[in-house]
Design a protein around this motif. Sequence first.
Motif, PDB file in Angstrom:
ATOM      1  N   THR A 148      -1.496 -10.617  -1.879  1.00  0.00           N
ATOM      2  CA  THR A 148      -0.294 -10.673  -1.033  1.00  0.00           C
ATOM      3  C   THR A 148       0.329  -9.273  -0.974  1.00  0.00           C
ATOM      4  N   PRO A 149       0.656  -8.795   0.242  1.00  0.00           N
ATOM      5  CA  PRO A 149       1.269  -7.459   0.329  1.00  0.00           C
ATOM      6  C   PRO A 149       2.626  -7.429  -0.369  1.00  0.00           C
ATOM      7  N   TYR A 150       2.926  -6.294  -0.973  1.00  0.00           N
ATOM      8  CA  TYR A 150       4.217  -6.147  -1.656  1.00  0.00           C
ATOM      9  C   TYR A 150       5.351  -6.090  -0.627  1.00  0.00           C
ATOM     10  N   HIS A 151       6.438  -6.787  -0.936  1.00  0.00           N
ATOM     11  CA  HIS A 151       7.604  -6.772  -0.041  1.00  0.00           C
ATOM     12  C   HIS A 151       8.869  -6.991  -0.879  1.00  0.00           C
ATOM     13  N   PRO A 152       9.160  -6.052  -1.794  1.00  0.00           N
ATOM     14  CA  PRO A 152      10.292  -6.276  -2.707  1.00  0.00           C
ATOM     15  C   PRO A 152      11.625  -6.201  -1.967  1.00  0.00           C
ATOM     16  N   ASN A 153      12.571  -7.031  -2.367  1.00  0.00           N
ATOM     17  CA  ASN A 153      13.850  -7.093  -1.652  1.00  0.00           C
ATOM     18  C   ASN A 153      15.060  -6.646  -2.460  1.00  0.00           C
ATOM     19  N   SER A 154      14.928  -6.504  -3.780  1.00  0.00           N
ATOM     20  CA  SER A 154      16.079  -6.058  -4.574  1.00  0.00           C
ATOM     21  C   SER A 154      15.727  -4.709  -5.208  1.00  0.00           C
ATOM     22  N   PRO A 155      16.743  -3.943  -5.628  1.00  0.00           N
ATOM     23  CA  PRO A 155      16.412  -2.699  -6.348  1.00  0.00           C
ATOM     24  C   PRO A 155      15.542  -2.983  -7.566  1.00  0.00           C
ATOM     25  N   TYR A 156      15.781  -4.121  -8.259  1.00  0.00           N
ATOM     26  CA  TYR A 156      14.925  -4.468  -9.405  1.00  0.00           C
ATOM     27  C   TYR A 156      13.472  -4.610  -8.968  1.00  0.00           C
ATOM     28  N   SER A 157      13.236  -5.470  -7.964  1.00  0.00           N
ATOM     29  CA  SER A 157      11.836  -5.734  -7.605  1.00  0.00           C
ATOM     30  C   SER A 157      11.189  -4.492  -6.977  1.00  0.00           C
ATOM     31  N   ALA A 158      12.002  -3.676  -6.273  1.00  0.00           N
ATOM     32  CA  ALA A 158      11.442  -2.444  -5.687  1.00  0.00           C
ATOM     33  C   ALA A 158      11.020  -1.488  -6.807  1.00  0.00           C
ATOM     34  N   SER A 159      11.830  -1.436  -7.887  1.00  0.00           N
ATOM     35  CA  SER A 159      11.472  -0.525  -8.988  1.00  0.00           C
ATOM     36  C   SER A 159      10.227  -1.044  -9.713  1.00  0.00           C
ATOM     37  N   LYS A 160      10.097  -2.353  -9.847  1.00  0.00           N
ATOM     38  CA  LYS A 160       8.899  -2.908 -10.495  1.00  0.00           C
ATOM     39  C   LYS A 160       7.666  -2.681  -9.600  1.00  0.00           C
ATOM     40  N   ALA A 161       7.864  -2.811  -8.280  1.00  0.00           N
ATOM     41  CA  ALA A 161       6.746  -2.575  -7.355  1.00  0.00           C
ATOM     42  C   ALA A 161       6.264  -1.132  -7.492  1.00  0.00           C
ATOM     43  N   ALA A 162       7.228  -0.193  -7.552  1.00  0.00           N
ATOM     44  CA  ALA A 162       6.857   1.225  -7.686  1.00  0.00           C
ATOM     45  C   ALA A 162       6.055   1.435  -8.971  1.00  0.00           C
ATOM     46  N   SER A 163       6.508   0.792 -10.060  1.00  0.00           N
ATOM     47  CA  SER A 163       5.793   0.999 -11.326  1.00  0.00           C
ATOM     48  C   SER A 163       4.396   0.384 -11.270  1.00  0.00           C
ATOM     49  N   ASP A 164       4.264  -0.766 -10.629  1.00  0.00           N
ATOM     50  CA  ASP A 164       2.920  -1.372 -10.471  1.00  0.00           C
ATOM     51  C   ASP A 164       1.987  -0.400  -9.738  1.00  0.00           C
ATOM     52  N   HIS A 165       2.513   0.200  -8.657  1.00  0.00           N
ATOM     53  CA  HIS A 165       1.677   1.124  -7.867  1.00  0.00           C
ATOM     54  C   HIS A 165       1.238   2.317  -8.705  1.00  0.00           C
ATOM     55  N   LEU A 166       2.179   2.826  -9.518  1.00  0.00           N
ATOM     56  CA  LEU A 166       1.820   3.971 -10.375  1.00  0.00           C
ATOM     57  C   LEU A 166       0.724   3.581 -11.362  1.00  0.00           C
ATOM     58  N   VAL A 167       0.866   2.412 -11.971  1.00  0.00           N
ATOM     59  CA  VAL A 167      -0.139   1.985 -12.964  1.00  0.00           C
ATOM     60  C   VAL A 167      -1.512   1.870 -12.282  1.00  0.00           C
ATOM     61  N   ARG A 168      -1.524   1.218 -11.127  1.00  0.00           N
ATOM     62  CA  ARG A 168      -2.809   1.060 -10.431  1.00  0.00           C
ATOM     63  C   ARG A 168      -3.395   2.428 -10.071  1.00  0.00           C
ATOM     64  N   ALA A 169      -2.519   3.335  -9.595  1.00  0.00           N
ATOM     65  CA  ALA A 169      -2.981   4.674  -9.195  1.00  0.00           C
ATOM     66  C   ALA A 169      -3.568   5.438 -10.385  1.00  0.00           C
ATOM     67  N   TYR A 170      -2.978   5.289 -11.560  1.00  0.00           N
ATOM     68  CA  TYR A 170      -3.511   5.990 -12.735  1.00  0.00           C
ATOM     69  C   TYR A 170      -4.874   5.419 -13.139  1.00  0.00           C
TER      70      TYR A 170
END
Length: 350
Positions: free
Chosen positions: A148-170
Motif C-alpha cells: 500500500t502506498p504511504y499516505h501519512p496524515n499526521s506529523p507523527y505518521s509523517a515522521s514515522k514514514a520518513a524513518s521507514d524510508h530511511l531504513v529501507r534506503a540504508y
Amino acid sequence: MKNMLVTGGCGFIGSNFIHYILSESGYKGRIINVDKLTYAGNPENLAGIDKKFPGRYCFVKADICDRQAMEMVFEKHQIDSVCHFAAESHVDRSIVEPDAFIKTNITGTFNLLELARSHKDKILLFHHISTDEVYGSISDGSCFTEDTPYHPNSPYSASKAASDHLVRAYGTTYGLPVTISNCSNNYGPYQFPEKLIPLIILNAFEEKALPVYGDGLNIRDWLYVTDHCKAIWLIMQNGKRGETYNIGGDCEMRNIDVVKMICDLIEKIMPRPNHPHLQELITFVKDRPGHDLRYAIDFSKLQTELGWVPAESFETGIKKTIKWYIDNKNWVDRVKSGKYMSWIKQQYDL
Ligand code: NAD
Ligand code: TYD
C-alpha cells in the motif's frame, strides 16, 4: 545476536519487549537499553530486571539524537543488532508540538542508521518498529498490505514514514541488513495513559469523563502488546532482510465500541452497586484535526512466511489489561502524579 541495542526500552512496547525477550523468547544474549526518559519513558516498567537476569541487561540514559553518546554505546557494548522503538508516539502531541517528532523520529533514526553503517562489519540486523499509520486512512472493505502506498496524515505518521524510508534506503544503498514492521494499535500493561485504552480505563476507575473524539466512529485495529513483541522477535530471527512485515490483530473496532466494552467489563470485574453506569460518563469532545477514519491491516505475509497469528482476542487481552491496571495501582498513582492529565484536560476542555 549477542549484544542487542534496544532503543526506547522504558516505553510501553519497548519494556514489554524486554520482559518478553529476557523471560520467554529463548534469546541468550544481552540487552542494552538506551532511553532518553521523556515523559513517556518509565524505568519502573523494568524494575528489578537487572537482578532477575544478572549480566544480561544494561540501561544507558541517552538521546538517540546524540551521535557521540550513541557512538560510545555501539563501541563499549559491541552492538551487533538493533531493535529500534524510541520515538515520540502520540498523534495528539504531534499536532500541537511537532518539533520533537521530527528530531527523534527522523533525525534520531538517521543517527542510528549512520552508526550501524559505520559498524556494518558487526551489525547482523537493524530492525525498525513502525506503525500502520504511515499508510493513512483506508475505506471499508480493504486492508493495508506491505505494498500500500504511504499516505501519512499526521506529523507523527509523517515522521514515522520518513524513518521507514530511511531504513529501507540504508538497506538498499549500503547493504545494511534491515527489517521493518508496521503494526496496528497496541494495548496492554505499562501503556502511558494518554492513549485511548489506558486513558479510558483509568478515568473509568475514578468515574471521570470518558472523552471520545468526534462521533466515535473511527476504526482502529487492536493488538495485545505481547503478540506484537512475539511478532517482532520472529521477524528479527527469520524475517527476510530488506523486507517489511505488517502486524495486525484481526480486530477492527469503532472507538465508541471499545469504550463501551471497557465500561461494561470494568462493571463486571469491579461491581459498583448504587453508582451510575460508566457508559453515562462518555463525553463526545471536539475531533482530532486530520483524524484518520479507519485502519485495517492485512498481515497474511507474516502469517504465511513466518507462521505468526495473534494469540489474544480483544476480549481476553482487554480483560488482562484492565486487571493489570487494577493490580498495579502504585504504578498508576506514580504515573498519574505527572502532568499528563492537565495536558489532556487543557486540550479537550474537560
Ligand atoms: P512510548 O511513547 O510509550 O515510548 C517511547 C520511548 O522512547 C520512551 O521510553 C521514551 O523515553 C523513548 N524516547 C523518546 N525519545 C527518545 C530519544 N530521543 N532518545 C531515546 N529515547 C527516546 O511509545 P510506544 O507506544 O512504546 O511505541 C514504541 C514504538 O512503537 C514507536 O516507534 C511507535 O511509533 C511504534 N508503534 C507504536 C504503536 C502503539 O500502538 N503504541 C503501534 C505501532 C507502532
Ligand atoms: P490513540 O490511542 O491516541 O492512538 P492513535 O491515534 O495512534 O490511533 O487513539 C486511538 C483512537 O481513539 C483514535 O481514533 C483517537 C481516539 N481517541 C479518543 O476518542 N479519545 C481519546 O481520549 C484518545 C486519546 C483517543
